[in-house]
Design a protein around this motif. Structure first.
Motif, PDB file in Angstrom:
ATOM      1  N   GLY A 434       0.840  -1.204   0.000  1.00 48.83           N
ATOM      2  CA  GLY A 434       0.000   0.000   0.000  1.00 48.83           C
ATOM      3  C   GLY A 434       0.870   1.247   0.000  1.00 48.83           C
ATOM      4  N   GLY A 435       0.402   2.281   0.702  1.00 45.99           N
ATOM      5  CA  GLY A 435       1.174   3.522   0.810  1.00 45.99           C
ATOM      6  C   GLY A 435       0.837   4.554  -0.234  1.00 45.99           C
ATOM      7  N   GLN A 436      -0.120   4.245  -1.156  1.00 45.50           N
ATOM      8  CA  GLN A 436      -0.552   5.222  -2.159  1.00 45.50           C
ATOM      9  C   GLN A 436      -1.880   5.850  -1.723  1.00 45.50           C
ATOM     10  OE1 GLN A 436       1.363   6.198  -4.734  1.00 45.50           O
ATOM     11  NE2 GLN A 436       2.920   4.771  -3.973  1.00 45.50           N
ATOM     12  N   ASP A 437      -2.332   6.848  -2.466  1.00 45.44           N
ATOM     13  CA  ASP A 437      -3.573   7.548  -2.112  1.00 45.44           C
ATOM     14  C   ASP A 437      -4.781   6.613  -2.155  1.00 45.44           C
ATOM     15  OD1 ASP A 437      -2.232   9.854  -1.733  1.00 45.44           O
ATOM     16  OD2 ASP A 437      -2.677  10.713  -3.690  1.00 45.44           O
ATOM     17  N   GLU A 438      -4.729   5.633  -3.053  1.00 49.79           N
ATOM     18  CA  GLU A 438      -5.816   4.653  -3.182  1.00 49.79           C
ATOM     19  C   GLU A 438      -5.205   3.257  -3.246  1.00 49.79           C
ATOM     20  OE1 GLU A 438      -9.010   5.315  -3.196  1.00 49.79           O
ATOM     21  OE2 GLU A 438      -9.024   7.493  -3.515  1.00 49.79           O
ATOM     22  N   ALA A 439      -5.987   2.260  -2.842  1.00 51.63           N
ATOM     23  CA  ALA A 439      -5.536   0.873  -3.002  1.00 51.63           C
ATOM     24  C   ALA A 439      -5.516   0.555  -4.491  1.00 51.63           C
ATOM     25  CB  ALA A 439      -6.480  -0.076  -2.269  1.00 51.63           C
ATOM     26  N   ILE A 440      -4.408  -0.059  -4.949  1.00 52.29           N
ATOM     27  CA  ILE A 440      -4.273  -0.304  -6.387  1.00 52.29           C
ATOM     28  C   ILE A 440      -4.461  -1.784  -6.733  1.00 52.29           C
ATOM     29  CG2 ILE A 440      -2.874   1.708  -6.963  1.00 52.29           C
ATOM     30  CD1 ILE A 440      -0.388   0.008  -6.607  1.00 52.29           C
ATOM     31  N   TYR A 441      -4.754  -2.592  -5.726  1.00 55.83           N
ATOM     32  CA  TYR A 441      -4.970  -4.015  -6.009  1.00 55.83           C
ATOM     33  C   TYR A 441      -5.953  -4.576  -5.007  1.00 55.83           C
ATOM     34  CZ  TYR A 441      -3.838  -8.868  -7.255  1.00 55.83           C
ATOM     35  OH  TYR A 441      -3.912 -10.171  -7.685  1.00 55.83           O
ATOM     36  N   GLU A 442      -6.987  -5.232  -5.520  1.00 53.72           N
ATOM     37  CA  GLU A 442      -7.949  -5.885  -4.640  1.00 53.72           C
ATOM     38  C   GLU A 442      -7.354  -7.215  -4.232  1.00 53.72           C
ATOM     39  OE1 GLU A 442     -12.692  -5.860  -4.124  1.00 53.72           O
ATOM     40  OE2 GLU A 442     -11.826  -5.331  -6.045  1.00 53.72           O
ATOM     41  N   GLU A 443      -7.099  -7.353  -2.956  1.00 51.55           N
ATOM     42  CA  GLU A 443      -6.302  -8.479  -2.462  1.00 51.55           C
ATOM     43  C   GLU A 443      -6.880  -9.829  -2.876  1.00 51.55           C
ATOM     44  OE1 GLU A 443      -2.961  -9.550  -1.423  1.00 51.55           O
ATOM     45  OE2 GLU A 443      -3.414  -7.493  -0.865  1.00 51.55           O
ATOM     46  N   THR A 444      -5.990 -10.698  -3.363  1.00 59.22           N
ATOM     47  CA  THR A 444      -6.371 -12.084  -3.641  1.00 59.22           C
ATOM     48  C   THR A 444      -5.599 -12.969  -2.666  1.00 59.22           C
ATOM     49  OG1 THR A 444      -4.672 -12.135  -5.344  1.00 59.22           O
ATOM     50  CG2 THR A 444      -6.924 -11.779  -6.086  1.00 59.22           C
ATOM     51  N   ASP A 445      -6.232 -14.019  -2.176  1.00 60.22           N
ATOM     52  CA  ASP A 445      -5.644 -14.915  -1.184  1.00 60.22           C
ATOM     53  C   ASP A 445      -5.239 -16.203  -1.882  1.00 60.22           C
ATOM     54  OD1 ASP A 445      -5.218 -16.831   0.800  1.00 60.22           O
ATOM     55  OD2 ASP A 445      -6.571 -15.833   2.204  1.00 60.22           O
ATOM     56  N   SER A 446      -3.924 -16.448  -1.968  1.00 59.89           N
ATOM     57  CA  SER A 446      -3.444 -17.619  -2.703  1.00 59.89           C
ATOM     58  C   SER A 446      -3.926 -18.927  -2.076  1.00 59.89           C
ATOM     59  CB  SER A 446      -1.914 -17.607  -2.791  1.00 59.89           C
ATOM     60  OG  SER A 446      -1.343 -17.529  -1.503  1.00 59.89           O
ATOM     61  N   LEU A 447      -4.059 -18.956  -0.738  1.00 54.33           N
ATOM     62  CA  LEU A 447      -4.550 -20.184  -0.081  1.00 54.33           C
ATOM     63  C   LEU A 447      -5.997 -20.467  -0.466  1.00 54.33           C
ATOM     64  CD1 LEU A 447      -3.004 -19.821   3.489  1.00 54.33           C
ATOM     65  CD2 LEU A 447      -2.340 -21.431   1.707  1.00 54.33           C
ATOM     66  N   ARG A 448      -6.815 -19.382  -0.492  1.00 53.07           N
ATOM     67  CA  ARG A 448      -8.228 -19.562  -0.870  1.00 53.07           C
ATOM     68  C   ARG A 448      -8.359 -19.982  -2.333  1.00 53.07           C
ATOM     69  NH1 ARG A 448     -12.011 -14.737   0.510  1.00 53.07           N
ATOM     70  NH2 ARG A 448     -13.545 -16.257  -0.200  1.00 53.07           N
ATOM     71  N   ILE A 449      -7.502 -19.423  -3.187  1.00 51.37           N
ATOM     72  CA  ILE A 449      -7.536 -19.792  -4.606  1.00 51.37           C
ATOM     73  C   ILE A 449      -7.197 -21.274  -4.759  1.00 51.37           C
ATOM     74  CG2 ILE A 449      -6.446 -19.423  -6.873  1.00 51.37           C
ATOM     75  CD1 ILE A 449      -5.997 -16.479  -5.996  1.00 51.37           C
ATOM     76  N   ALA A 450      -6.103 -21.718  -4.064  1.00 47.30           N
ATOM     77  CA  ALA A 450      -5.685 -23.125  -4.152  1.00 47.30           C
ATOM     78  C   ALA A 450      -6.791 -24.050  -3.639  1.00 47.30           C
ATOM     79  CB  ALA A 450      -4.397 -23.332  -3.356  1.00 47.30           C
ATOM     80  N   ARG A 451      -7.444 -23.632  -2.515  1.00 44.93           N
ATOM     81  CA  ARG A 451      -8.526 -24.455  -1.936  1.00 44.93           C
ATOM     82  C   ARG A 451      -9.694 -24.574  -2.919  1.00 44.93           C
ATOM     83  NH1 ARG A 451      -9.983 -21.433   2.487  1.00 44.93           N
ATOM     84  NH2 ARG A 451      -7.913 -21.799   3.346  1.00 44.93           N
ATOM     85  N   ALA A 452     -10.021 -23.453  -3.562  1.00 44.75           N
ATOM     86  CA  ALA A 452     -11.121 -23.458  -4.527  1.00 44.75           C
ATOM     87  C   ALA A 452     -10.817 -24.373  -5.710  1.00 44.75           C
ATOM     88  CB  ALA A 452     -11.385 -22.032  -5.018  1.00 44.75           C
ATOM     89  N   PHE A 453      -9.552 -24.359  -6.182  1.00 44.27           N
ATOM     90  CA  PHE A 453      -9.163 -25.251  -7.286  1.00 44.27           C
ATOM     91  C   PHE A 453      -9.286 -26.725  -6.861  1.00 44.27           C
ATOM     92  CE2 PHE A 453      -7.055 -21.759  -9.693  1.00 44.27           C
ATOM     93  CZ  PHE A 453      -7.488 -22.112 -10.964  1.00 44.27           C
ATOM     94  N   ARG A 454      -8.827 -27.012  -5.627  1.00 46.18           N
ATOM     95  CA  ARG A 454      -8.907 -28.412  -5.151  1.00 46.18           C
ATOM     96  C   ARG A 454     -10.360 -28.862  -5.061  1.00 46.18           C
ATOM     97  NH1 ARG A 454      -4.552 -26.865  -1.826  1.00 46.18           N
ATOM     98  NH2 ARG A 454      -5.946 -26.419  -0.070  1.00 46.18           N
ATOM     99  N   LYS A 455     -11.202 -27.958  -4.542  1.00 43.94           N
ATOM    100  CA  LYS A 455     -12.626 -28.283  -4.402  1.00 43.94           C
ATOM    101  C   LYS A 455     -13.255 -28.529  -5.775  1.00 43.94           C
ATOM    102  CE  LYS A 455     -16.908 -26.443  -2.389  1.00 43.94           C
ATOM    103  NZ  LYS A 455     -17.533 -25.274  -1.740  1.00 43.94           N
ATOM    104  N   ALA A 456     -12.937 -27.663  -6.745  1.00 50.06           N
ATOM    105  CA  ALA A 456     -13.476 -27.817  -8.103  1.00 50.06           C
ATOM    106  C   ALA A 456     -12.974 -29.121  -8.705  1.00 50.06           C
ATOM    107  CB  ALA A 456     -13.066 -26.643  -8.966  1.00 50.06           C
ATOM    108  N   GLY A 457     -11.692 -29.476  -8.455  1.00 50.94           N
ATOM    109  CA  GLY A 457     -11.119 -30.712  -8.987  1.00 50.94           C
ATOM    110  C   GLY A 457     -11.830 -31.938  -8.448  1.00 50.94           C
ATOM    111  N   ARG A 458     -12.146 -31.901  -7.143  1.00 57.43           N
ATOM    112  CA  ARG A 458     -12.848 -33.053  -6.524  1.00 57.43           C
ATOM    113  C   ARG A 458     -14.241 -33.210  -7.143  1.00 57.43           C
ATOM    114  NH1 ARG A 458     -10.421 -31.186  -1.702  1.00 57.43           N
ATOM    115  NH2 ARG A 458     -12.336 -30.138  -1.052  1.00 57.43           N
ATOM    116  N   THR A 459     -14.905 -32.047  -7.423  1.00 55.13           N
ATOM    117  CA  THR A 459     -16.229 -32.086  -8.020  1.00 55.13           C
ATOM    118  C   THR A 459     -16.204 -32.776  -9.371  1.00 55.13           C
ATOM    119  OG1 THR A 459     -16.659 -29.946  -6.971  1.00 55.13           O
ATOM    120  CG2 THR A 459     -18.233 -30.666  -8.630  1.00 55.13           C
ATOM    121  N   ILE A 460     -15.164 -32.468 -10.173  1.00 56.04           N
ATOM    122  CA  ILE A 460     -15.038 -33.072 -11.504  1.00 56.04           C
ATOM    123  C   ILE A 460     -14.837 -34.585 -11.384  1.00 56.04           C
ATOM    124  CG2 ILE A 460     -13.549 -33.177 -13.565  1.00 56.04           C
ATOM    125  CD1 ILE A 460     -13.034 -30.148 -13.083  1.00 56.04           C
ATOM    126  N   GLN A 461     -14.003 -34.985 -10.421  1.00 55.55           N
ATOM    127  CA  GLN A 461     -13.707 -36.419 -10.267  1.00 55.55           C
ATOM    128  C   GLN A 461     -14.953 -37.214  -9.873  1.00 55.55           C
ATOM    129  OE1 GLN A 461     -10.535 -36.461  -7.421  1.00 55.55           O
ATOM    130  NE2 GLN A 461      -9.027 -35.648  -8.880  1.00 55.55           N
TER     131      GLN A 461
END
Length: 463
Positions: A434-461
């Protein structure tokens, strides 16, 4: 001198996901009323943060300023929660003995399946010698106000003073513009009246409208994503071009099918030959040893029964046999498609070239070199969006704006950037710390992304 027109800023409201956002060109940001150097502005930010909205707005602004009918699809660009949107563009017009600072504002609202222009204003400050007038509105058209043709009355009186029939003509032109759903100021019928030669004070405003129309018609190039889309689909090669012929010249997209040869009339083939000649002047330096050519299969009748030529675009490298252009990579075809427009912007102070996703398919190092050369040696303006951060190492901080996560203030410049700083590192640090007048990136959580991929993968299987 020939009149030079420069875009200085563009402000948009309620367009796509931008409630309010403004880009400001480097010279305007530095408060320099000048045009003798290139101006490059790159817009960076995460996906879905409003970068393409700038390019799309410039496209619609151009269509409005040449008097075209408002396209129905523009309604889809108005914020889903709002009924109205607004575009405000500032221009500087450098004439021989005067500089005009002009603001053009358009308000349009949803109407049926499309949208209509409900208000247009043009305001202007006149710089002559050491004096500058205040910026005042000289045309204010309001669709809802049927009682007056346009305000202020003083300006209308100046037009009528030149010829009493002008008032009736302007009333008719207003009805035509509303029926055609186009700009009142730049619609053909009214523009013809506004752009006549006036001896009174309206002559300044007449010159302004003339100059803005010419800029939109001849000097503003907008290359949207749809341009790249047909290349990606290996369907068309649209070449953005401008050719100087007599006083007016020609400008547009020259689209050549990639899938099969095409039959062109003699005049069209002559235009294509000129474009190819200009492109080849630069192409072999960007892609060493390569040039493109028009392979002529001979005379053939067109669908309308006229004589034409059956042709195909081919690429030639270092004495190798020609191959169809469709066999080249998407990046090379993209470079060829924008090269004539880049050449025009390189050599003409008035050209403003806006490109969405300039980096698509272009090698990172090459992108940086092209931008550096343009920034140091060109004459015109280049506005681009990109995801490739190489440009941040090649351009100064005045030439880069970033989209933010705040829809009420979509575009900012980085603050606290010293000349010695690497803007790329500063940007990446701003994303994480951060440190700028406005936030320049909407935070993404790599753990949540990985969990979502695993969940989607299990659904396909399990299916």
């Amino acid at each position: 001198m020939e009149t030079v027109i420069r875009l200085s800023s563009l402000k948009i409201s309620n367009i796509k996901n931008v409630r309010t956002g403004q880009i400001v060109m480097p010279n305007a940001y530095r408060k320099q009323l000048a045009y003798h150097t290139a101006e490059v502005l790159g817009v960076y930010g995460q996906n879905g943060s409003g970068k393409t909205a700038i390019i799309d707005t410039l496209y619609y602004l151009q269509r409005i300023m040449i008097g075209s009918t408002l396209e129905e699809e523009i309604a889809d660009y108005i914020d889903a929660n709002e009924n109205q949107a607004e575009i405000a563009a500032d221009f500087n017009i450098f004439a021989e003995t005067v500089i005009y600072e002009v603001s053009y504002k358009i308000t349009f609202q949803k109407s049926g399946h499309g949208a209509k222009i409900v208000r247009e204003t043009l305001s202007c400050a006149v710089n002559t010698g050491d004096s500058r007038s205040n910026k005042t509105v000289f045309i204010d058209y309001q669709r809802s106000n049927k009682e007056i043709v346009f305000a202020p009355k003083k300006r209308l009186d100046e037009i009528v003073e030149a010829n009493t029939e002008n008032k009736t003509d302007l009333i008719v032109a207003r009805k035509i513009a509303e029926k055609s759903n186009c700009s009142y100021i730049f619609g053909e019928s009214s523009r013809e009246i506004f752009c006549r030669n006036y001896e009174n004070n309206f002559r300044h405003y007449s010159e302004v409208i003339k100059a803005l129309f010419k800029f939109a018609l001849q000097d503003l190039f907008v290359i949207r994503n749809t341009h790249s889309g047909v290349i990606s689909a290996n369907f068309l090669l649209p070449m953005a071009f401008k050719i100087e012929q007599n006083e007016i010249g020609m400008k547009g997209d020259f689209a050549i099918p990639l899938t099969e040869p095409v039959v062109l009339k003699e005049g069209r083939k002559a235009i294509l030959d000129t474009i190819i000649e200009q492109v080849n002047t630069v192409l072999f330096t960007i892609i060493p040893g390569m040039k493109i050519d028009v392979h002529n299969y001979g005379m053939q009748l067109t669908d309308s029964g006229e004589n034409g030529y059956r042709i195909e675009l081919v690429s030639i490298r270092n004495g190798m046999p020609p191959i169809p252009i469709r066999m080249e990579s998407e990046g090379i075809i993209k470079i060829i498609s924008i090269l004539n427009a880049l050449i025009q912007a390189f050599g003409n102070y008035s050209i403003c070239l806006a490109i969405d996703e300039l980096d698509a398919g272009i090698f990172e190092y090459m992108l940086g070199e092209l931008l550096d050369i343009f920034n140091k040696s060109a004459k015109g303006q280049l506005i681009f969006t990109s995801h490739n951060l190489r440009a941040l190492e090649m351009l100064d901080k005045d030439s880069i704006m970033f989209s933010t996560v705040n829809p009420d203030r979509r575009y900012i410049r980085m603050k606290n950037v010293k000349t010695s700083n690497n803007l790329r590192d500063t940007y990446l640090r701003g994303i994480t710390l951060g440190g700028q007048d406005e936030a320049i990136y909407e935070e993404t959580d790599s753990l949540r992304i990985a969990r979502a991929f695993r969940k989607a993968g299990r659904t396909i299987q399990h299916e």
